[in-house]
Scaffold this active site. Structure first.
Site, mmCIF file in Angstrom:
data_model
loop_
_atom_site.group_PDB
_atom_site.id
_atom_site.type_symbol
_atom_site.label_atom_id
_atom_site.label_comp_id
_atom_site.label_asym_id
_atom_site.label_seq_id
_atom_site.Cartn_x
_atom_site.Cartn_y
_atom_site.Cartn_z
ATOM 1 C CE LYS A 163 -4.265 -2.005 1.628
ATOM 2 N NZ LYS A 163 -3.879 -3.420 1.788
HETATM 3 C C1 LIG Z 1 -4.517 -4.467 1.134
HETATM 4 C C2 LIG Z 1 -3.744 -5.706 0.976
HETATM 5 C C3 LIG Z 1 -4.120 -6.694 0.047
HETATM 6 C C4 LIG Z 1 -5.363 -6.571 -0.794
HETATM 7 O O1 LIG Z 1 -5.277 -5.534 -1.724
HETATM 8 P P1 LIG Z 1 -6.620 -4.985 -2.438
HETATM 9 O O2 LIG Z 1 -6.171 -3.843 -3.250
HETATM 10 O O3 LIG Z 1 -7.556 -4.614 -1.332
HETATM 11 O O4 LIG Z 1 -7.132 -6.118 -3.248
HETATM 12 C C5 LIG Z 1 -3.315 -7.811 -0.058
HETATM 13 N N1 LIG Z 1 -2.215 -7.981 0.710
HETATM 14 C C6 LIG Z 1 -1.834 -7.057 1.604
HETATM 15 C C7 LIG Z 1 -0.617 -7.327 2.439
HETATM 16 C C8 LIG Z 1 -2.569 -5.898 1.772
HETATM 17 O O5 LIG Z 1 -2.184 -4.985 2.683
#
Ligand SMILES: *Cc1c(COP(=O)(O)O)cnc(C)c1O
Length: 459
Positions: free
Chosen positions: A108
């Site tokens: 993120k």
């Molecule tokens: C947020 C997240 C996901 C999922 O991502 P999306 O964009 O919500 O599909 C997968 N793995 C980790 C470690 C995350 O923080």
């Protein structure tokens, strides 16, 4: 480039407006009015560095003057600890796209470091203030806080369910000392946090008075930042293997990350398949196998950032899947609100989608995959990444190499690593350093009024 709402609101917006708004006023999500085709640019882009590539991709979608955009991108990715920003590692017969070299060790960061800079850029120019309200079940909170901490013109309020995020995730949020960061532990569940957030945002008067903003995965700038690494990884792997196409496997929760891959494919990147991987919370994998999208109750798993039942970005996909017709989409979303269920008929070939196929990995399979990669290759997969690697297995071929997105550093989920391998193997100095830092957090009841009051008091 103009931005439109999936639900057909008349207003068209520029990029900066789209980023500041998040959600359209009609409740829809924002999308570019056209997706540029870059087939004739691929050759020239192939050898670019991450930040140069980011600049080429992003300038197609933004109205930020080019020198400023370049500066934003450079600053956003200078906080990453790897010169490639998102390096690709070949492990066994797959390629792992490591997205966790940012400040909070989760993918993120790629989007939120950019979003924080983009917010600050626009606010400085307009002289406005912004108050971000966010709800997190874990990773988003710390990445969002890191993206905006210490920035001028911005406050951030982050709600997490009290005692229901991991102690490490809680420390990553509450040890940030900057005065513009406000952590709120809500006495309730993540769903309560999301409900409070929705209620507050639907009060347009309050929203305008305090210039509320969001960092949630529906913000177009997040999707945009994520498109870049699909190009970057595809170029790397195509060069390495000589292949003409690639496949990606994406561990999925809110459909944000995979939607960026879907846009990259629409732009002309030669992606032969997107493998959507979920844990036991499999609303999305059921949809791509049956055409029925129906929410269930949320189960807690060892890949908590995917413990989601309603995928907030899915509406963007549905918009395209249902013929880019805002009327149809609005009806379908209304139906989902009442019935908690919608169905989409299969394509002529019987598939639900030509590009996306899907599967789910349960806890046993996830732990076994972590163990397998640790013993065979000495490589640690975090549990989210392991779900993607597991679901990708039947699709691995030489013709179209498989790139698995690694969405978190294993040290963020060290308990799962220990459960899988029997040893305490996953560490990271950044996380160890948090252990003894002082924390700051307000504990509040799961009441929209209380949260509002808290915000008003601190703004
Ligand atoms: C947020 C997240 C996901 C999922 O991502 P999306 O964009 O919500 O599909 C997968 N793995 C980790 C470690 C995350 O923080």
């Amino acid at each position: 480039m103009q931005y439109i709402s999936t639900r057909g609101e008349n207003e068209r917006r520029g990029f900066q407006d789209a980023v500041m708004t998040g959600l359209a006023r009609d409740g829809g999500l924002l999308l570019p009015d056209v997706i540029p085709n870059v087939t004739d640019k691929l050759q020239a882009w192939k050898h670019l560095s991450y930040t140069d590539l980011a600049f080429e991709v992003m300038r197609l979608y933004t109205d930020i003057p080019e020198p400023e955009l370049r500066d934003l991108i450079t600053r956003s990715y200078s906080s990453f600890r790897h010169p490639d920003v998102t390096p690709v590692r070949s492990v066994g017969d797959i390629h792992i796209l490591e997205l966790f070299h940012g400040p909070t060790l989760a993918f993120k960061d790629v989007a939120l470091q950019f979003l924080g800079n983009a917010f600050e850029y626009v606010l400085k120019k307009t002289g406005q203030e912004m108050n971000i309200l966010a709800a997190t079940s874990g990773d988003t909170g710390s990445a969002a806080i890191d993206g905006v901490k210490g920035r001028e013109h911005i406050n951030i309020f982050v709600m997490h369910p009290h005692g229901r995020v991991s102690p490490l995730q809680e420390r990553q949020m509450t040890t940030v000392p900057d005065a513009n960061v406000f952590n709120i532990a809500v006495d309730g569940t993540f769903d309560d946090c999301q409900r409070i957030m929705k209620t507050i945002f639907s009060d347009l008067e309050f929203k305008d008075r305090y210039s509320l903003g969001t960092v949630n995965s529906i913000n177009w700038a997040r999707v945009l930042a994520q498109i870049v690494y699909y190009f970057f990884a595809a170029f790397r792997v195509m060069r390495l293997t000589g292949a003409k196409t690639v496949q990606f496997s994406i561990p999925t929760g809110n459909f944000g990350d995979i939607f960026a891959g879907y846009v990259a494919a629409k732009m002309g990147l030669p992606i032969s398949r997107l493998v959507l991987a979920t844990n036991e919370n499999d609303i999305l994998s059921r949809f791509f196998n049956t055409g029925v999208y129906s929410s269930d109750t949320v189960h807690a798993t060892i890949s908590p950032s995917m413990d989601i039942q309603v995928a907030s970005n899915f509406e963007r996909y549905l918009y395209y899947r249902l013929g880019a017709n805002p009327k149809t989409l609005s009806q379908v979303m209304k139906q989902f609100d009442t019935d908690k269920k919608i169905s989409v008929p299969p394509l002529a070939n019987g598939q639900i989608d030509d590009l996306i196929c899907a599967g789910a990995g349960n806890t046993v399979q996830t732990l076994a995959t972590i163990k397998e990669f640790q013993t065979r290759y000495g490589y640690l997969l975090d549990p989210h990444t392991a779900v993607g690697v597991h679901v990708a297995k039947p699709y691995v071929t030489k013709n179209s190499p498989m790139i698995c997105l690694a969405t978190a550093h294993p040290a963020k989920f060290s308990q799962a690593i220990q459960d899988a391998t029997g040893s305490d193997l996953a560490h990271h100095p950044i996380l160890e350093a948090l252990r003894d830092l002082p924390t700051r957090c307000a504990i509040l009841p799961a009441s929209e009024t209380e949260i509002r009051r808290h915000m008003e008091k601190n703004i």
